[in-house]
Design an enzyme around this catalytic site. Structure first.
Site, PDB file in Angstrom:
ATOM      1  N   ASP A  36       0.847  -1.194   0.000  1.00 34.62           N
ATOM      2  CA  ASP A  36       0.000   0.000   0.000  1.00 34.62           C
ATOM      3  C   ASP A  36       0.884   1.245   0.000  1.00 34.62           C
ATOM      4  O   ASP A  36       1.642   1.468   0.948  1.00 34.62           O
ATOM      5  CB  ASP A  36      -0.898  -0.028   1.249  1.00 34.62           C
ATOM      6  N   ASP A  37       0.805   2.044  -1.057  1.00 33.37           N
ATOM      7  CA  ASP A  37       1.550   3.320  -1.138  1.00 33.37           C
ATOM      8  C   ASP A  37       3.066   3.157  -1.187  1.00 33.37           C
ATOM      9  O   ASP A  37       3.787   4.111  -0.891  1.00 33.37           O
ATOM     10  CB  ASP A  37       1.217   4.239   0.061  1.00 33.37           C
ATOM     11  N   CYS A  76      -6.127   4.114  -3.962  1.00 34.16           N
ATOM     12  CA  CYS A  76      -6.336   2.722  -3.518  1.00 34.16           C
ATOM     13  C   CYS A  76      -7.572   2.052  -4.093  1.00 34.16           C
ATOM     14  O   CYS A  76      -7.472   1.029  -4.760  1.00 34.16           O
ATOM     15  CB  CYS A  76      -6.457   2.658  -2.001  1.00 34.16           C
ATOM     16  N   HIS A 137     -10.716  -2.790   1.091  1.00 30.80           N
ATOM     17  CA  HIS A 137     -10.984  -1.408   0.629  1.00 30.80           C
ATOM     18  C   HIS A 137     -11.892  -1.312  -0.589  1.00 30.80           C
ATOM     19  O   HIS A 137     -11.796  -0.373  -1.375  1.00 30.80           O
ATOM     20  CB  HIS A 137      -9.656  -0.668   0.342  1.00 30.80           C
ATOM     21  N   ASP A 343      -0.165  -0.599  -4.903  1.00 28.40           N
ATOM     22  CA  ASP A 343      -1.419  -0.169  -5.528  1.00 28.40           C
ATOM     23  C   ASP A 343      -1.315   1.176  -6.234  1.00 28.40           C
ATOM     24  O   ASP A 343      -2.131   1.511  -7.076  1.00 28.40           O
ATOM     25  CB  ASP A 343      -2.572  -0.185  -4.507  1.00 28.40           C
ATOM     26  N   GLN A 344      -0.286   1.957  -5.883  1.00 30.50           N
ATOM     27  CA  GLN A 344      -0.032   3.243  -6.552  1.00 30.50           C
ATOM     28  C   GLN A 344       1.309   3.761  -6.059  1.00 30.50           C
ATOM     29  O   GLN A 344       1.953   3.119  -5.231  1.00 30.50           O
ATOM     30  CB  GLN A 344      -1.131   4.258  -6.225  1.00 30.50           C
TER      31      GLN A 344
END
Ligand SMILES: *[C@@H]1O[C@H](CO)[C@@H](O)[C@H](O)[C@H]1NC(C)=O
Ligand SMILES: *[C@@H]1O[C@H](CO)[C@@H](O)[C@H](O)[C@H]1NC(C)=O
Ligand SMILES: *[C@@H]1O[C@H](CO)[C@@H](O)[C@H](O)[C@H]1NC(C)=O
Ligand SMILES: *[C@@H]1O[C@H](CO)[C@@H](O)[C@H](O)[C@H]1NC(C)=O
Length: 497
Positions: A36-37, A76, A137, A343-344
Site C-alpha cells: 500500500d503506497d 487505492c 478497501h 497499488d499506486q
C-alpha cells in the site's frame, strides 16, 4: 525399415516429452502481494541503496522485473478494483465523480458491484482455494449490515482476514488524524462563529443597545451543543466503528491493535499456504504497510535509516520473505507464481508537522499517490516463477496491474468472461520472451472519473510516448491541472499529526 520407423516414433515421443516439459506447468499456485503506497523508488532492486528490502529484491533476482508497470489509478480503491477485475475503474463504477475517490468509512454503502467478476471468483470456480489477507478497501455492505454484498466473501474469496476499509492515522492513538481539516471546517469554525455571535449579542443586550430575545440565545446554545456533541461522538466512536479487523464475516478485533499486526497477518497467510499445500491456491497478500498510520513491531522499530517509514517498509519486506520461505519449505516454489506490486505511487505529501517523512520515494519520477504524473502510477512489478519465467530479466514495455487478471485466469485454465471488455492483457508471452512488445497500444490514465492522459505505444516505434488529452482536445493546460488537482485533493487529505 521398421527399425527406422521405431526410431522416428521414439524421437517424436522424446520431442513431445521435451515440449511438454518446456511448456508451463499447468495450474500453478498464485501468491499476489500488493503493498500500500510503496513507491517505485523504495525497493533496493529499483535502485534504493539505503532502504533494505532483500526479500523483494530476491523476487527480482529470481524473476522478471517490470520497469514500466503502471497502476490503473493513483488511488487505492479504484486501483484495487482494476487489479481485481482487469478493467478500468470507470467500467465498474469504481471511479468517483467527486473529490473523495476512496472509501473512508466502514458504514459507507457501495463497493465493487457483484456484477463484476474478480480473478478470485474465476479461480474458485476452477477449484482453487482462495484467500485475501490484509486490506480490502472495496466495500462491505449494500443495504444493511447482514448482506455482505461487497465483502471479499462475495467476490470469490473463501477466506478473508484483515481490514475491510483501510489503515488510517485516526486508527492509531497518537498517530494524528486524517479528518483534522474536515473537522476544523465542519465543526470548529461554526462553533467559533456561534461563540462569537453569542458573546456579541450578549454584550449588545447587556449594554441595552439591542433588545435580543432570550430564545435567540437558546437556539444558538442548542446549535453549539449539537456541534460539540458531534465532535465528541466523532472522537469517541471513530476508532471502534472504523478501525477493526475481520476474519471471514465476523469482526475479530475492534478497535484493531497495531501490536505485531504484520506478524499476525503474515503468520495467518503462512497458515493458509500450509493448509492448502496439496491443492492449487490463490493468496492475495494485501499489505497494510506502508500506508499511514505507520507502525512496526519491536524487531523493526527504529532499525531503518528512514525513520518510521523505513521501519514499516522493512517489516513489510520481512513479511514477503516469510511467505517465500514457507513456499520453499513446502517445495512449492517452482509451482507458484509470485507477484509483487504496489497499488499506486508513494504518498510524497505525507510529511508530519515535525518534518518527518511518512511517505516513500518515487525515485526519479515526478508526482505521487493521487495524481497521474508518472510517480503516481509507475509501481514496482515483479514476477517470479522459477523454471517457467526467466530469472534476473528486466522488461521495459508498458504493462498494467490490470494484466494480472487475464494472466492468472489463463494459467488457472479459466476462460475469461465474454460479456464484458477486459482491459488487461496476458503477460506470459512478454514475460517468457515470446514477444518483445506489450499488447497495450494505449493505456488510459484516469484520476477518479476524469481522463488525465493517454499513453501511446505506437506499434511501429520503440518507445512509449505519453500525451495529455488536454492538448489533443485543444483544452487549456489549466483544464488538465484542474483535473489533476481534483484527484490530488483526495490523496492530499490533511496529513497533520
Ligand atoms: C438485508 O438486505 C437484504 C437485501 O436487500 C435482505 O434480503 C435482507 O432481508 C435484509 N436483512 C435485514 C435483517 O434487514
Ligand atoms: C509481539 O511479538 C513478540 C515476539 O514474538 C512477543 O514477545 C510480544 O509479546 C508480542 N506482543 C504482543 C502485544 O503480542
Ligand atoms: C530510499 O527510500 C527512502 C524511503 O522512501 C527515501 O527517503 C530515499 O530517498 C530512497 N533513496 C533513493 C535513492 O531513492
Ligand atoms: C526449480 O526450478 C529451478 C529452475 O528451473 C531448478 O534449478 C530447480 O532445481 C527446481 N527445483 C525443484 C525442487 O524442482
Amino acid at each position: 525399415m521398421s527399425k527406422s520407423r521405431t526410431m522416428r516414433r521414439l524421437l517424436l515421443l522424446l520431442l513431445g516429452l521435451w515440449e511438454a516439459q518446456s511448456r508451463a506447468p499447468s495450474r500453478p499456485n498464485f501468491v499476489l502481494i500488493v503493498a500500500d503506497d510503496l513507491g517505485i523508488g523504495d525497493p533496493g532492486c529499483y535502485g534504493n541503496k539505503t532502504l533494505r528490502t532483500p526479500n523483494i529484491d530476491r523476487l527480482a533476482e529470481e524473476g522478471v522485473k517490470l520497469t514500466q508497470h503502471l497502476a490503473a489509478s493513483p488511488l487505492c480503491t479504484p486501483s484495487r478494483a482494476a487489479f481485481m477485475t482487469g478493467r478500468y475503474p470507470v467500467r465498474s463504477g469504481m471511479a468517483s465523480q467527486t473529490r473523495i475517490g476512496v472509501f473512508l468509512f466502514s458504514a459507507s454503502s457501495g463497493g465493487l458491484p457483484n456484477t463484476e467478476v474478480t480473478f478470485a471468483r474465476l479461480l474458485k470456480d476452477q477449484g482453487y482455494a482462495t484467500a485475501l489477507i490484509g486490506k480490502w478497501h472495496l466495500g462491505t455492505h449494500c443495504h444493511n449490515n447482514t448482506d455482505f454484498c461487497h465483502h471479499p466473501s462475495s467476490h470469490g474469496f473463501d477466506y478473508f482476514h484483515g481490514l475491510p476499509v483501510t489503515n488510517l492515522r485516526d486508527c492509531k492513538p497518537g498517530a494524528g488524524s486524517v479528518f483534522t481539516q474536515a473537522v476544523r471546517v465542519l465543526v470548529l469554525a461554526p462553533l467559533q462563529a456561534l461563540a462569537l455571535a453569542l458573546v456579541t449579542l450578549g454584550a449588545l443586550r447587556w449594554l441595552g443597545l439591542l433588545p435580543v430575545p432570550g430564545v435567540v440565545f437558546l437556539v444558538l446554545l442548542l446549535l453549539a451543543a449539537a456541534l460539540l456533541g458531534l465532535l465528541l461522538c466523532f472522537l469517541h466512536f471513530f476508532r471502534p466503528l472504523n478501525c477493526f479487523l475481520m476474519r471471514g464475516r465476523a469482526v475479530s478485533q475492534q478497535p484493531l491493535s497495531y501490536d505485531n499486526l504484520t506478524q499476525r497477518l503474515t503468520a495467518d497467510a503462512a497458515r493458509f499456504i500450509r493448509r492448502n499445500a496439496e491443492r492449487p491456491f490463490l493468496l492475495v497478500f494485501s499489505c497494510i504497510q506502508v500506508h499511514t498510520a505507520l507502525y512496526a513491531s519491536k524487531d523493526f522499530a527504529g532499525k531503518s535509516k528512514h525513520g518510521a517509514y523505513g521501519d514499516a517498509a522493512e517489516e513489510m519486506d520481512w513479511g514477503v520473505g516469510q511467505l517465500l520461505n514457507v513456499l520453499e519449505e513446502l517445495q512449492l516454489t517452482n509451482n507458484t507464481l509470485v507477484y509483487f506490486t504496489s497499488d499506486q505511487g508513494a504518498h510524497v505529501e505525507e510529511v508530519t508537522p515535525k518534518g518527518e517523512r511518512h511517505g516513500g520515494s518515487n525515485g526519479i519520477f515526478k508526482g505521487g499517490k493521487g495524481n497521474n504524473w508518472e510517480g503516481g502510477i509507475r509501481v514496482p512489478g515483479l514476477l517470479r516463477w522459477p523454471g517457467v519465467l526467466p530469472a534476473g530479466v528486466e522488461i521495459a514495455e508498458p504493462t498494467s496491474n490490470m494484466d494480472v487478471f487475464p494472466t492468472v485466469a489463463k494459467l488457472a485454465g479459466s476462460p475469461l468472461p465474454e460479456d464484458r471488455i477486459i482491459d488487461g492483457r496476458d503477460l506470459m508471452p512478454l514475460l517468457r520472451g515470446e514477444t518483445q512488445r506489450s499488447e497495450h497500444e494505449f493505456l488510459f490514465h484516469y484520476c477518479n472519473f476524469y481522463l488525465n492522459a493517454v499513453r501511446w505505444h505506437p506499434p511501429n516505434r520503440d518507445h512509449a510516448q505519453s500525451t495529455s488529452i488536454g492538448r489533443n482536445e485543444g483544452r487549456s493546460e489549466g483544464a488538465i491541472r484542474t483535473h489533476h488537482s481534483v484527484c490530488k485533493a483526495v490523496a492530499a487529505m490533511p496529513v497533520n499529526i
